[in-house]
Motif scaffolding. Structure first.
Motif, PDB file in Angstrom:
ATOM      1  N   ASP A  70       0.839  -1.325   0.108  1.00 11.41           N
ATOM      2  CA  ASP A  70      -0.037  -0.076  -0.048  1.00 11.41           C
ATOM      3  C   ASP A  70       0.863   1.122  -0.110  1.00 11.41           C
ATOM      4  N   LYS A  71       1.833   1.074   0.862  1.00 13.99           N
ATOM      5  CA  LYS A  71       2.888   2.206   0.669  1.00 13.99           C
ATOM      6  C   LYS A  71       3.743   2.524  -0.336  1.00 13.99           C
ATOM      7  N   LEU A  72       3.935   1.615  -1.466  1.00 17.16           N
ATOM      8  CA  LEU A  72       4.711   1.702  -2.491  1.00 17.16           C
ATOM      9  C   LEU A  72       4.057   2.974  -3.480  1.00 17.16           C
ATOM     10  N   GLY A  73       5.024   3.849  -3.769  1.00 19.71           N
ATOM     11  CA  GLY A  73       4.723   4.919  -4.595  1.00 19.71           C
ATOM     12  C   GLY A  73       4.215   6.031  -4.030  1.00 19.71           C
ATOM     13  N   GLY A  74       3.989   5.891  -2.442  1.00 21.18           N
ATOM     14  CA  GLY A  74       3.806   6.969  -1.566  1.00 21.18           C
ATOM     15  C   GLY A  74       2.456   7.152  -1.770  1.00 21.18           C
ATOM     16  N   LYS A  75       1.648   6.685  -2.013  1.00 20.08           N
ATOM     17  CA  LYS A  75       0.085   6.913  -2.152  1.00 20.08           C
ATOM     18  C   LYS A  75      -0.719   5.771  -1.694  1.00 20.08           C
ATOM     19  N   PRO A  76      -0.833   5.663  -0.610  1.00 26.64           N
ATOM     20  CA  PRO A  76      -1.845   4.680   0.126  1.00 26.64           C
ATOM     21  C   PRO A  76      -3.041   4.883   0.164  1.00 26.64           C
ATOM     22  N   LEU A  77      -3.804   3.595  -0.304  1.00 23.96           N
ATOM     23  CA  LEU A  77      -5.220   3.532  -0.403  1.00 23.96           C
ATOM     24  C   LEU A  77      -6.060   3.364   0.750  1.00 23.96           C
ATOM     25  N   LEU A  78      -5.430   2.649   1.687  1.00 28.37           N
ATOM     26  CA  LEU A  78      -6.041   2.252   2.947  1.00 28.37           C
ATOM     27  C   LEU A  78      -5.961   3.265   4.095  1.00 28.37           C
ATOM     28  N   THR A  79      -6.577   4.439   4.085  1.00 29.97           N
ATOM     29  CA  THR A  79      -6.483   5.551   4.710  1.00 29.97           C
ATOM     30  C   THR A  79      -7.834   5.769   5.481  1.00 29.97           C
ATOM     31  N   GLY A  80      -8.946   5.010   5.372  1.00 25.19           N
ATOM     32  CA  GLY A  80     -10.032   5.254   6.197  1.00 25.19           C
ATOM     33  C   GLY A  80     -10.196   4.745   7.569  1.00 25.19           C
ATOM     34  N   LYS A  81     -11.044   5.192   8.512  1.00 24.62           N
ATOM     35  CA  LYS A  81     -10.815   4.741   9.896  1.00 24.62           C
ATOM     36  C   LYS A  81     -11.526   3.207   9.880  1.00 24.62           C
ATOM     37  N   GLN A  82     -11.164   2.670  11.094  1.00 19.03           N
ATOM     38  CA  GLN A  82     -11.776   1.212  11.373  1.00 19.03           C
ATOM     39  C   GLN A  82     -13.075   1.537  12.025  1.00 19.03           C
ATOM     40  N   ASN A  83     -13.926   0.460  12.252  1.00 23.09           N
ATOM     41  CA  ASN A  83     -15.203   0.389  12.941  1.00 23.09           C
ATOM     42  C   ASN A  83     -15.285  -0.467  13.797  1.00 23.09           C
ATOM     43  N   PRO A  84     -15.262  -0.239  15.085  1.00 21.31           N
ATOM     44  CA  PRO A  84     -15.157  -1.340  16.283  1.00 21.31           C
ATOM     45  C   PRO A  84     -16.247  -2.195  16.049  1.00 21.31           C
ATOM     46  N   ALA A  85     -17.379  -1.832  15.531  1.00 20.15           N
ATOM     47  CA  ALA A  85     -18.624  -2.596  15.557  1.00 20.15           C
ATOM     48  C   ALA A  85     -18.261  -3.904  14.551  1.00 20.15           C
ATOM     49  N   LEU A  86     -17.521  -3.340  13.334  1.00 17.56           N
ATOM     50  CA  LEU A  86     -17.190  -4.454  12.249  1.00 17.56           C
ATOM     51  C   LEU A  86     -16.195  -5.500  12.815  1.00 17.56           C
ATOM     52  N   ASP A  87     -15.202  -4.938  13.688  1.00 19.19           N
ATOM     53  CA  ASP A  87     -14.489  -5.815  14.279  1.00 19.19           C
ATOM     54  C   ASP A  87     -15.096  -6.877  15.337  1.00 19.19           C
ATOM     55  N   ALA A  88     -15.989  -6.365  15.931  1.00 20.32           N
ATOM     56  CA  ALA A  88     -16.709  -7.479  17.028  1.00 20.32           C
ATOM     57  C   ALA A  88     -17.493  -8.367  15.990  1.00 20.32           C
ATOM     58  N   TRP A  89     -18.141  -7.755  14.992  1.00 11.09           N
ATOM     59  CA  TRP A  89     -18.813  -8.815  13.971  1.00 11.09           C
ATOM     60  C   TRP A  89     -17.794  -9.813  13.639  1.00 11.09           C
ATOM     61  N   LEU A  90     -16.771  -9.387  13.043  1.00 12.10           N
ATOM     62  CA  LEU A  90     -15.711 -10.395  12.394  1.00 12.10           C
ATOM     63  C   LEU A  90     -15.380 -11.532  13.508  1.00 12.10           C
ATOM     64  N   ARG A  91     -15.032 -10.961  14.923  1.00 15.67           N
ATOM     65  CA  ARG A  91     -14.641 -11.934  15.763  1.00 15.67           C
ATOM     66  C   ARG A  91     -15.855 -12.893  16.358  1.00 15.67           C
ATOM     67  N   LYS A  92     -17.136 -12.284  16.218  1.00 11.80           N
ATOM     68  CA  LYS A  92     -18.264 -13.366  16.412  1.00 11.80           C
ATOM     69  C   LYS A  92     -18.186 -14.538  15.399  1.00 11.80           C
ATOM     70  N   VAL A  93     -18.234 -13.975  14.128  1.00 16.04           N
ATOM     71  CA  VAL A  93     -18.378 -14.905  13.038  1.00 16.04           C
ATOM     72  C   VAL A  93     -17.053 -15.941  12.771  1.00 16.04           C
ATOM     73  N   ASN A  94     -16.064 -15.325  13.216  1.00 13.42           N
ATOM     74  CA  ASN A  94     -14.722 -16.117  13.040  1.00 13.42           C
ATOM     75  C   ASN A  94     -14.775 -17.147  14.028  1.00 13.42           C
ATOM     76  N   SER A  95     -15.473 -17.072  15.022  1.00 13.28           N
ATOM     77  CA  SER A  95     -15.432 -18.106  16.191  1.00 13.28           C
ATOM     78  C   SER A  95     -16.208 -19.470  15.899  1.00 13.28           C
ATOM     79  N   TYR A  96     -16.908 -19.414  14.716  1.00 13.13           N
ATOM     80  CA  TYR A  96     -17.573 -20.568  14.290  1.00 13.13           C
ATOM     81  C   TYR A  96     -17.412 -20.900  12.692  1.00 13.13           C
ATOM     82  N   VAL A  97     -17.154 -19.861  11.901  1.00  9.14           N
ATOM     83  CA  VAL A  97     -17.183 -19.964  10.524  1.00  9.14           C
ATOM     84  C   VAL A  97     -16.449 -21.167   9.859  1.00  9.14           C
ATOM     85  N   ASN A  98     -15.344 -21.478  10.398  1.00  8.28           N
ATOM     86  CA  ASN A  98     -14.399 -22.807   9.938  1.00  8.28           C
ATOM     87  C   ASN A  98     -14.835 -23.897   9.880  1.00  8.28           C
ATOM     88  N   ARG A  99     -16.161 -24.131  10.801  1.00  6.05           N
ATOM     89  CA  ARG A  99     -16.634 -25.484  10.666  1.00  6.05           C
ATOM     90  C   ARG A  99     -17.583 -25.508   9.457  1.00  6.05           C
TER      91      ARG A  99
END
Length: 215
Positions: A70-99
């Motif tokens: 992302d930092k190559l060329g000095g123009k990163p794309l991933l500049t947005g903020k993260q959402n704690p609610a999405l992190d919580a959603w991912l942790r919930k789903v990742n607790s069972y999805v591999n089954r």
């Protein structure tokens, strides 16, 4: 640059995404799942993804690869903020999805399972970790209901189809690989905003979904 991957691996999808988003060419090399020698020669252990940079040095760890590219060329794309609610959603789903996912990966035509030995290696390792695949497959209907319910909750968190929070961020790198892999599961109910985001991100990153393999 060369990227060594397994096609089913969500961490490998993370590393692939940034190349597609930035339209940077990369040579993809799919490792056989039972090939311990190649990654060990590169980085001292069996893991993927591994990036071979233009200077021939190797870089493991998916998010380290993402941030490096992302930092190559000095123009990163991933500049947005993260959402704690999405992190919580991912942790919930990742607790069972591999089954749901891993028993289906084991039945599918991924290049990393091109030999019977490679597929058997995967099955042995993963059954030791998560339990009998047939048992998990027998509980698919309940797990599919769970993920369909959780995707309805995710639908409310999606701000734009081209970036989950409205501006590209690490959250997109964490979310899309899961949604892409879930397309291998037949019978999931996909809410409209989630499906639009999944398909738009597949197009942006130039990474195929797995619907044609759905079980």
């Amino acid at each position: 640059m060369k990227l060594y991957i397994y096609d089913h691996c969500p961490f490998c999808v993370k590393a692939r995404m940034i190349f597609g988003l930035k339209n940077i060419p990369v040579e993809l090399n799919v490792l056989l799942n039972d090939d311990e020698a190649t990654p060990t020669r590169m980085i001292g252990k069996k893991m993927a993804p591994i990036l071979q940079k233009d200077d021939s040095r190797y870089l493991p760890e998916s998010m380290d690869i993402v941030h490096y590219v992302d930092k190559l060329g000095g123009k990163p794309l991933l500049t947005g903020k993260q959402n704690p609610a999405l992190d919580a959603w991912l942790r919930k789903v990742n607790s069972y999805v591999n089954r749901l996912l891993i028993p289906r990966f084991a039945k599918s035509a991924f290049d990393e399972f091109a030999t019977p030995e490679a597929r058997a290696y995967f099955v042995a390792k993963k059954e030791a970790a998560i339990g009998d695949f047939a048992e998990h497959m027998s509980h698919s209907s309940g797990l599919i209901k769970n993920i369909s319910d959780d995707l309805r909750a995710l639908d409310k968190l999606i701000v734009q189809p081209n970036a989950v929070n409205g501006e590209l961020s690490d959250d997109d790198i964490h979310l899309f690989p899961l949604l892409r892999n879930l397309t291998i599961v037949a019978g999931i109910n996909w809410p409209t905003r989630v499906a639009d985001y999944r398909d738009n991100m597949a197009k942006q990153t130039q990474i195929n979904v797995l619907s044609s393999m759905a079980i």
